[in-house]
Write a protein that holds these residues in place. Structure first.
Motif: not given
Length: 351
Positions: A209-211, A285-290, A317-321, A326-332
């Protein structure tokens, strides 16, 4: 009893002709099964040693006594020795396992017929009942049958209320406290694993849900959604249909509340504004295009992290999870075969 012929001319006969079953064995009459010595010796290393150890009788035959099991079970065991390994899965083999599965398992273990032992173990495990599961568990330990042992333990843990009412459970409580302790320990471990799995699934759902909230926040701040976001004219969702994000409505309520709340600058603060603040910080913390990001406070949070030079381990650790979710959701969401989709749904806890 089982006899092995030693004459060479009998080796080439068909297996069905090498077995002779008495028509009317009386209750006090010894039952005799005639079979070829070389066939049994090649099927079982234990029988091979026994055949060459026993003396030869006057009619060139060796006698082996198989006690403790019914005659029909011994006859079925000898038939399996003459058959191929696929005989266990045949109709006759399944009928024999259904009638004498326990005895065949004991015989195949005692005489080291591994392929027959595996077949009997699977057959007995497939026909387990709550009334005899404790007895089968004891048998699995004595015969070194791990698959049957695990199946019995799972059945005991699944329906323990019915198991404790069986005669087998009453017997081990009086005579085998070690097995009772082992069963109770397994049930406790299974319960702990189930609770831990439920916690992990709940955490996984939260990270999911956070992702999704991060994607929705990016969507709202970039193109807008309903009445929130940088859009001109008619809101996008009214012209393009409903939003696909589950967290969109709740996130919009937080954004609208944070924009008009008067308690966010008070000493105690507002819990909803703090939650919105944490979502902005998580996005930074997640954004790759600041540089081109349109989410509020993204650059400010990243600059603060760079100035401080360190990040809390729990937050990292929260950011990593969240990123992993998000990666698992995109793969799903990708198209995949039906079997992989079933595995993914089972992983998510959805039947």
């Amino acid at each position: 009893m089982a006899r092995g012929r030693q004459r060479v001319h009998a080796i080439g006969r068909r297996p069905n002709h090498n077995l002779r079953r008495p028509q009317h064995p009386g209750p006090f009459r010894r039952s005799v099964i005639v079979s070829l010595m070389d066939m049994k010796a090649s099927a079982s290393p234990v029988l091979e040693k026994m055949l060459y150890r026993y003396p030869i009788s006057l009619d060139s035959q060796r006698i082996i006594r198989i006690l403790g099991v019914p005659y029909d079970a011994v006859f079925a065991f000898i038939q399996f020795l003459y058959s191929s390994r696929s005989a266990v899965s045949s109709r006759e083999g399944e009928e024999a396992v259904e009638k004498y599965g326990m005895h065949l398992l004991v015989l195949s273990h005692a005489y080291q017929v591994k392929w027959l032992k595996r077949g009997c173990e699977e057959g007995v495990a497939a026909r387990l009942r709550v009334e005899v599961v404790v007895d089968m568990l004891k048998l699995a330990k004595l015969c070194d049958a791990p698959r049957l042992y695990q199946r019995c333990m799972r059945l005991v843990a699944k329906d323990f209320a019915s198991v404790i009412q069986s005669e087998g459970w009453c017997f081990i409580r009086r005579h085998d406290p070690l097995l009772e302790k082992e069963i109770l320990q397994f049930i406790e471990d299974a319960d702990q694993r189930r609770k831990r799995w439920m916690r992990e699934m709940a955490d996984q759902e939260m990270y999911q849900q956070l992702s999704e909230a991060m994607e929705c926040l990016q969507h709202i701040c970039t193109v807008g959604c309903t009445v929130v976001g940088p859009h001109v004219g008619e809101p996008p969702s009214r012209s393009k249909g409903p939003c696909s994000f589950r967290t969109c409505e709740g996130l919009q309520l937080l954004i609208r509340h944070s924009a008009t709340c008067g308690k966010k600058l008070s000493p105690g603060g507002c819990i909803h504004c703090k939650r919105m603040w944490q979502l902005f910080q998580l996005h930074s913390s997640i954004c790759d295009q600041p540089d081109s990001c349109k989410v509020p406070l993204c650059k400010q949070f990243r600059s603060k992290i760079q100035m401080d030079g360190k990040v809390d381990k729990t937050w990292r650790l929260l950011v990593k999870k969240v990123v992993t979710a998000g990666i698992m959701s995109s793969l799903a969401k990708r198209e995949r075969p039906e079997e992989i989709q079933k595995i993914w749904l089972r992983y998510r806890g959805i039947k």
